[in-house]
Enzyme design. Sequence first.
Site, PDB file in Angstrom:
ATOM      1  N   ASP A  82       0.812  -1.217   0.000  1.00 44.90           N
ATOM      2  CA  ASP A  82       0.000   0.000   0.000  1.00 44.90           C
ATOM      3  C   ASP A  82       0.847   1.270   0.000  1.00 44.90           C
ATOM      4  O   ASP A  82       2.065   1.229   0.181  1.00 44.90           O
ATOM      5  CB  ASP A  82      -0.961  -0.003   1.203  1.00 44.90           C
ATOM      6  CG  ASP A  82      -0.274  -0.393   2.510  1.00 44.90           C
ATOM      7  OD1 ASP A  82       0.972  -0.423   2.550  1.00 44.90           O
ATOM      8  OD2 ASP A  82      -0.973  -0.679   3.486  1.00 44.90           O
ATOM      9  N   ASN A  93      -7.793  -3.023  14.068  1.00 44.99           N
ATOM     10  CA  ASN A  93      -9.161  -3.402  13.689  1.00 44.99           C
ATOM     11  C   ASN A  93      -9.161  -4.589  12.717  1.00 44.99           C
ATOM     12  O   ASN A  93     -10.172  -4.903  12.123  1.00 44.99           O
ATOM     13  CB  ASN A  93      -9.909  -2.206  13.068  1.00 44.99           C
ATOM     14  CG  ASN A  93      -9.232  -1.679  11.813  1.00 44.99           C
ATOM     15  OD1 ASN A  93      -8.249  -2.245  11.337  1.00 44.99           O
ATOM     16  ND2 ASN A  93      -9.758  -0.603  11.256  1.00 44.99           N
ATOM     17  N   HIS A 125      -7.261  -4.826   9.994  1.00 46.55           N
ATOM     18  CA  HIS A 125      -6.972  -4.527   8.582  1.00 46.55           C
ATOM     19  C   HIS A 125      -5.643  -5.124   8.147  1.00 46.55           C
ATOM     20  O   HIS A 125      -4.728  -5.345   8.928  1.00 46.55           O
ATOM     21  CB  HIS A 125      -7.090  -3.028   8.270  1.00 46.55           C
ATOM     22  CG  HIS A 125      -5.995  -2.148   8.764  1.00 46.55           C
ATOM     23  ND1 HIS A 125      -6.229  -1.028   9.514  1.00 46.55           N
ATOM     24  CD2 HIS A 125      -4.655  -2.197   8.591  1.00 46.55           C
ATOM     25  CE1 HIS A 125      -5.081  -0.437   9.780  1.00 46.55           C
ATOM     26  NE2 HIS A 125      -4.113  -1.125   9.235  1.00 46.55           N
ATOM     27  N   GLU A 177      -9.583  -2.074   5.027  1.00 45.80           N
ATOM     28  CA  GLU A 177     -10.282  -1.813   6.276  1.00 45.80           C
ATOM     29  C   GLU A 177     -11.480  -2.755   6.412  1.00 45.80           C
ATOM     30  O   GLU A 177     -11.906  -3.370   5.431  1.00 45.80           O
ATOM     31  CB  GLU A 177     -10.768  -0.346   6.279  1.00 45.80           C
ATOM     32  CG  GLU A 177      -9.643   0.678   6.301  1.00 45.80           C
ATOM     33  CD  GLU A 177      -9.045   0.911   7.691  1.00 45.80           C
ATOM     34  OE1 GLU A 177      -8.971  -0.045   8.490  1.00 45.80           O
ATOM     35  OE2 GLU A 177      -8.633   2.047   7.967  1.00 45.80           O
TER      36      GLU A 177
END
Length: 237
Positions: free
Chosen positions: A67, A136, A138, A143
């Site tokens: 990313d 979370n 990810h 996400e």
Amino acid sequence: MKLLQVKDSETMARRAADLIGAQLLLKPRCVLGLATGSTPIETYAELVRRFREGALDFSKVTTVNLDEYCGLTGENPQSYRYFMQQHLFGQVNIPPENTHLPNGAAADPAAECARYDQLIEELGGVDLQLLGIGHNGHIGFNEPDTAFTAPTHQVQLKEGTIQANARFFSSIEEVPKAALTMGMSAILRARKVLLLAGSDKAGILRAALYGPVTPQVPASLLQLHPDVTVITTGAVQ
Ligand code: GLP
């Protein structure tokens, strides 16, 4: 899935470097999928150390990173390109043209995402994908709620992710609100996956590895992958 619970981050880095090193020895012309974040930093340092000792050769390796933040060029010290240059690319003998990240500064993000998927396909896919995990769940910047089949795409970062990553910036306002990320589909197609997680991720890692497979916890999709190694310093079981 193979779960290695190790005593400290130094051991995690050594075990991870063993697996990445084995991949390089077995297939010198391999494609490594790489990750940023604080967790893999020691692993990169260990790979650099082994390269300097003459034990590893990156001259035929190609890398594709997961990313990049939108709006940052590779010269920006907060960019993931810069991070990779500092921690790995600039320290080993990998040809610069063999190192790939999505271009977060691209004028047409959708075209850039399509280019990145095409590139991964032309390279023949990823042999070994290194991953961290967000609090979370990810993966990369996929996400919660990301479709299993998502290709490389632009994401709006969740508030918690922006807050978690603010530690790398001088103020939270500077954290980009969007990123380009490899999708879960390319990640799941990698031939091998290596996930690293510190003890602060024990809760989410437990949910990802033993909870339901759900887009609410993107890392849980790894339960569908046939060759995943998880190295953690946390008490997961
Ligand atoms: C960022 C990156 C992820 C990384 C995550 C966790 O969100 N895009 O690839 O896994 O941070 O980072 P850390 O290892 O610093 O906790």
